[in-house]
Design a protein around this motif. Structure first.
Motif, PDB file in Angstrom:
ATOM      1  N   LEU A   1       0.852  -1.181   0.000  1.00 51.38           N
ATOM      2  CA  LEU A   1       0.000   0.000   0.000  1.00 51.38           C
ATOM      3  C   LEU A   1       0.888   1.230   0.000  1.00 51.38           C
ATOM      4  O   LEU A   1       1.738   1.403   0.873  1.00 51.38           O
ATOM      5  CB  LEU A   1      -0.917  -0.003   1.224  1.00 51.38           C
ATOM      6  CG  LEU A   1      -1.926   1.121   1.300  1.00 51.38           C
ATOM      7  CD1 LEU A   1      -2.911   1.038   0.138  1.00 51.38           C
ATOM      8  CD2 LEU A   1      -2.680   1.058   2.606  1.00 51.38           C
ATOM      9  N   THR A   2       0.727   2.089  -1.022  1.00 53.30           N
ATOM     10  CA  THR A   2       1.534   3.298  -1.130  1.00 53.30           C
ATOM     11  C   THR A   2       0.622   4.515  -1.135  1.00 53.30           C
ATOM     12  O   THR A   2      -0.552   4.410  -1.484  1.00 53.30           O
ATOM     13  CB  THR A   2       2.392   3.263  -2.416  1.00 53.30           C
ATOM     14  OG1 THR A   2       1.542   3.020  -3.533  1.00 53.30           O
ATOM     15  CG2 THR A   2       3.438   2.174  -2.349  1.00 53.30           C
ATOM     16  N   GLU A   3       1.172   5.669  -0.740  1.00 52.64           N
ATOM     17  CA  GLU A   3       0.382   6.892  -0.645  1.00 52.64           C
ATOM     18  C   GLU A   3       1.115   8.027  -1.346  1.00 52.64           C
ATOM     19  O   GLU A   3       2.345   8.059  -1.370  1.00 52.64           O
ATOM     20  CB  GLU A   3       0.153   7.247   0.823  1.00 52.64           C
ATOM     21  CG  GLU A   3      -0.590   6.165   1.566  1.00 52.64           C
ATOM     22  CD  GLU A   3      -0.540   6.338   3.071  1.00 52.64           C
ATOM     23  OE1 GLU A   3       0.383   7.022   3.566  1.00 52.64           O
ATOM     24  OE2 GLU A   3      -1.401   5.777   3.740  1.00 52.64           O
ATOM     25  N   ALA A   4       0.347   8.952  -1.924  1.00 52.53           N
ATOM     26  CA  ALA A   4       0.923  10.098  -2.631  1.00 52.53           C
ATOM     27  C   ALA A   4      -0.141  11.174  -2.776  1.00 52.53           C
ATOM     28  O   ALA A   4      -1.287  10.983  -2.388  1.00 52.53           O
ATOM     29  CB  ALA A   4       1.427   9.668  -4.000  1.00 52.53           C
ATOM     30  N   GLU A   5       0.263  12.306  -3.363  1.00 53.22           N
ATOM     31  CA  GLU A   5      -0.682  13.358  -3.700  1.00 53.22           C
ATOM     32  C   GLU A   5      -1.006  13.243  -5.180  1.00 53.22           C
ATOM     33  O   GLU A   5      -0.133  12.948  -5.996  1.00 53.22           O
ATOM     34  CB  GLU A   5      -0.085  14.736  -3.422  1.00 53.22           C
ATOM     35  CG  GLU A   5      -0.069  15.100  -1.965  1.00 53.22           C
ATOM     36  CD  GLU A   5       0.348  16.548  -1.752  1.00 53.22           C
ATOM     37  OE1 GLU A   5       0.375  17.328  -2.724  1.00 53.22           O
ATOM     38  OE2 GLU A   5       0.645  16.881  -0.603  1.00 53.22           O
ATOM     39  N   CYS A   6      -2.259  13.491  -5.531  1.00 53.91           N
ATOM     40  CA  CYS A   6      -2.681  13.476  -6.933  1.00 53.91           C
ATOM     41  C   CYS A   6      -1.916  14.571  -7.678  1.00 53.91           C
ATOM     42  O   CYS A   6      -1.807  15.701  -7.194  1.00 53.91           O
ATOM     43  CB  CYS A   6      -4.184  13.717  -7.025  1.00 53.91           C
ATOM     44  SG  CYS A   6      -4.783  13.926  -8.718  1.00 53.91           S
ATOM     45  N   ARG A   7      -1.401  14.241  -8.831  1.00 56.69           N
ATOM     46  CA  ARG A   7      -0.625  15.211  -9.612  1.00 56.69           C
ATOM     47  C   ARG A   7      -1.503  16.275 -10.251  1.00 56.69           C
ATOM     48  O   ARG A   7      -1.008  17.306 -10.663  1.00 56.69           O
ATOM     49  CB  ARG A   7       0.159  14.488 -10.696  1.00 56.69           C
ATOM     50  CG  ARG A   7       1.222  13.587 -10.138  1.00 56.69           C
ATOM     51  CD  ARG A   7       1.991  12.904 -11.233  1.00 56.69           C
ATOM     52  NE  ARG A   7       2.728  11.768 -10.714  1.00 56.69           N
ATOM     53  CZ  ARG A   7       3.198  10.796 -11.457  1.00 56.69           C
ATOM     54  NH1 ARG A   7       3.022  10.808 -12.761  1.00 56.69           N
ATOM     55  NH2 ARG A   7       3.842   9.808 -10.901  1.00 56.69           N
TER      56      ARG A   7
ATOM     57  N   THR B   1      -5.124  15.982  -4.141  1.00 51.23           N
ATOM     58  CA  THR B   1      -5.793  15.151  -3.137  1.00 51.23           C
ATOM     59  C   THR B   1      -4.854  14.043  -2.675  1.00 51.23           C
ATOM     60  O   THR B   1      -4.122  13.467  -3.464  1.00 51.23           O
ATOM     61  CB  THR B   1      -7.072  14.530  -3.729  1.00 51.23           C
ATOM     62  OG1 THR B   1      -7.918  15.574  -4.189  1.00 51.23           O
ATOM     63  CG2 THR B   1      -7.814  13.681  -2.720  1.00 51.23           C
ATOM     64  N   TYR B   2      -4.879  13.750  -1.380  1.00 52.53           N
ATOM     65  CA  TYR B   2      -4.077  12.660  -0.826  1.00 52.53           C
ATOM     66  C   TYR B   2      -4.721  11.344  -1.229  1.00 52.53           C
ATOM     67  O   TYR B   2      -5.888  11.095  -0.925  1.00 52.53           O
ATOM     68  CB  TYR B   2      -4.028  12.803   0.691  1.00 52.53           C
ATOM     69  CG  TYR B   2      -3.041  11.896   1.363  1.00 52.53           C
ATOM     70  CD1 TYR B   2      -1.677  12.080   1.201  1.00 52.53           C
ATOM     71  CD2 TYR B   2      -3.473  10.858   2.161  1.00 52.53           C
ATOM     72  CE1 TYR B   2      -0.761  11.257   1.823  1.00 52.53           C
ATOM     73  CE2 TYR B   2      -2.575  10.025   2.798  1.00 52.53           C
ATOM     74  CZ  TYR B   2      -1.211  10.231   2.616  1.00 52.53           C
ATOM     75  OH  TYR B   2      -0.309   9.401   3.230  1.00 52.53           O
TER      76      TYR B   2
ATOM     77  N   ARG C   1       0.865   2.512  -8.062  1.00 52.91           N
ATOM     78  CA  ARG C   1      -0.124   2.755  -9.130  1.00 52.91           C
ATOM     79  C   ARG C   1      -1.330   3.422  -8.482  1.00 52.91           C
ATOM     80  O   ARG C   1      -1.903   2.889  -7.535  1.00 52.91           O
ATOM     81  CB  ARG C   1      -0.500   1.440  -9.797  1.00 52.91           C
ATOM     82  CG  ARG C   1       0.669   0.844 -10.545  1.00 52.91           C
ATOM     83  CD  ARG C   1       0.322  -0.491 -11.185  1.00 52.91           C
ATOM     84  NE  ARG C   1       1.451  -0.994 -11.929  1.00 52.91           N
ATOM     85  CZ  ARG C   1       2.391  -1.792 -11.416  1.00 52.91           C
ATOM     86  NH1 ARG C   1       2.314  -2.172 -10.153  1.00 52.91           N
ATOM     87  NH2 ARG C   1       3.391  -2.196 -12.158  1.00 52.91           N
ATOM     88  N   TYR C   2      -1.693   4.602  -9.012  1.00 55.06           N
ATOM     89  CA  TYR C   2      -2.709   5.420  -8.366  1.00 55.06           C
ATOM     90  C   TYR C   2      -3.841   5.787  -9.308  1.00 55.06           C
ATOM     91  O   TYR C   2      -3.653   5.880 -10.515  1.00 55.06           O
ATOM     92  CB  TYR C   2      -2.090   6.724  -7.841  1.00 55.06           C
ATOM     93  CG  TYR C   2      -0.943   6.508  -6.896  1.00 55.06           C
ATOM     94  CD1 TYR C   2      -1.171   6.099  -5.597  1.00 55.06           C
ATOM     95  CD2 TYR C   2       0.368   6.693  -7.314  1.00 55.06           C
ATOM     96  CE1 TYR C   2      -0.121   5.893  -4.720  1.00 55.06           C
ATOM     97  CE2 TYR C   2       1.421   6.488  -6.444  1.00 55.06           C
ATOM     98  CZ  TYR C   2       1.177   6.088  -5.148  1.00 55.06           C
ATOM     99  OH  TYR C   2       2.215   5.878  -4.294  1.00 55.06           O
ATOM    100  N   ALA C   3      -5.013   6.027  -8.731  1.00 54.23           N
ATOM    101  CA  ALA C   3      -6.161   6.583  -9.433  1.00 54.23           C
ATOM    102  C   ALA C   3      -6.871   7.503  -8.447  1.00 54.23           C
ATOM    103  O   ALA C   3      -7.190   7.101  -7.340  1.00 54.23           O
ATOM    104  CB  ALA C   3      -7.106   5.481  -9.902  1.00 54.23           C
TER     105      ALA C   3
ATOM    106  N   TRP D   1      -7.739  11.420 -12.303  1.00 55.91           N
ATOM    107  CA  TRP D   1      -6.376  11.221 -12.784  1.00 55.91           C
ATOM    108  C   TRP D   1      -5.903   9.806 -12.468  1.00 55.91           C
ATOM    109  O   TRP D   1      -6.186   9.255 -11.408  1.00 55.91           O
ATOM    110  CB  TRP D   1      -5.434  12.232 -12.130  1.00 55.91           C
ATOM    111  CG  TRP D   1      -4.001  11.974 -12.438  1.00 55.91           C
ATOM    112  CD1 TRP D   1      -3.319  12.319 -13.560  1.00 55.91           C
ATOM    113  CD2 TRP D   1      -3.059  11.281 -11.609  1.00 55.91           C
ATOM    114  NE1 TRP D   1      -2.017  11.895 -13.477  1.00 55.91           N
ATOM    115  CE2 TRP D   1      -1.831  11.252 -12.285  1.00 55.91           C
ATOM    116  CE3 TRP D   1      -3.151  10.684 -10.357  1.00 55.91           C
ATOM    117  CZ2 TRP D   1      -0.696  10.649 -11.761  1.00 55.91           C
ATOM    118  CZ3 TRP D   1      -2.017  10.082  -9.832  1.00 55.91           C
ATOM    119  CH2 TRP D   1      -0.805  10.073 -10.527  1.00 55.91           C
ATOM    120  N   VAL D   2      -5.163   9.198 -13.402  1.00 58.75           N
ATOM    121  CA  VAL D   2      -4.597   7.858 -13.220  1.00 58.75           C
ATOM    122  C   VAL D   2      -3.158   7.901 -13.717  1.00 58.75           C
ATOM    123  O   VAL D   2      -2.900   8.415 -14.807  1.00 58.75           O
ATOM    124  CB  VAL D   2      -5.389   6.805 -14.026  1.00 58.75           C
ATOM    125  CG1 VAL D   2      -4.767   5.431 -13.886  1.00 58.75           C
ATOM    126  CG2 VAL D   2      -6.839   6.779 -13.602  1.00 58.75           C
TER     127      VAL D   2
END
Length: 98
Positions: A26-32, A36-37, A44-46, A52-53
């Motif tokens: 499980l990884t965490e980031a801010e939406c580019r 949004t957190y 891999r994020y959505a 945004w994906v």
């Protein structure tokens, strides 16, 4: 009418992978796009806010191959037939007055 005989479908033996796949991280980031957190799996994020994906190649490890998927349907299984849309009768409007 005589029924046509069908062959019995036996589950196929699938060779197991040489090494078990590690569990996803499980990884965490801010939406580019909107900031949004967000959380994702293996980098891999959505974003559920703006849609945004990130590209799948930006992940931290390779994606599993189809033959490594334990939930993969047996070989030879067909997709179910798609029903025509809209179903007959719906294009005429509701069956009762609004």
């Amino acid at each position: 009418m005589t029924r046509r005989p069908h062959r019995t479908h036996l589950p196929e033996e699938r060779p197991e992978s040489t090494a078990p796949l590690p569990p996803p991280e499980l990884t965490e980031a801010e939406c580019r796009r909107c900031g949004t957190y967000i959380a994702g799996l293996d980098g891999r994020y959505a974003c559920g806010v703006c849609g945004w994906v990130n590209d799948h190649s930006e992940g931290h490890r390779r994606l599993p191959r189809a033959d490594e998927d334990p939930d993969r349907p047996p070989k030879g299984r067909r997709r179910p037939k798609q029903l025509p849309w809209p179903p007959p009768g719906l294009s005429e409007g509701p069956p009762y007055p609004c």
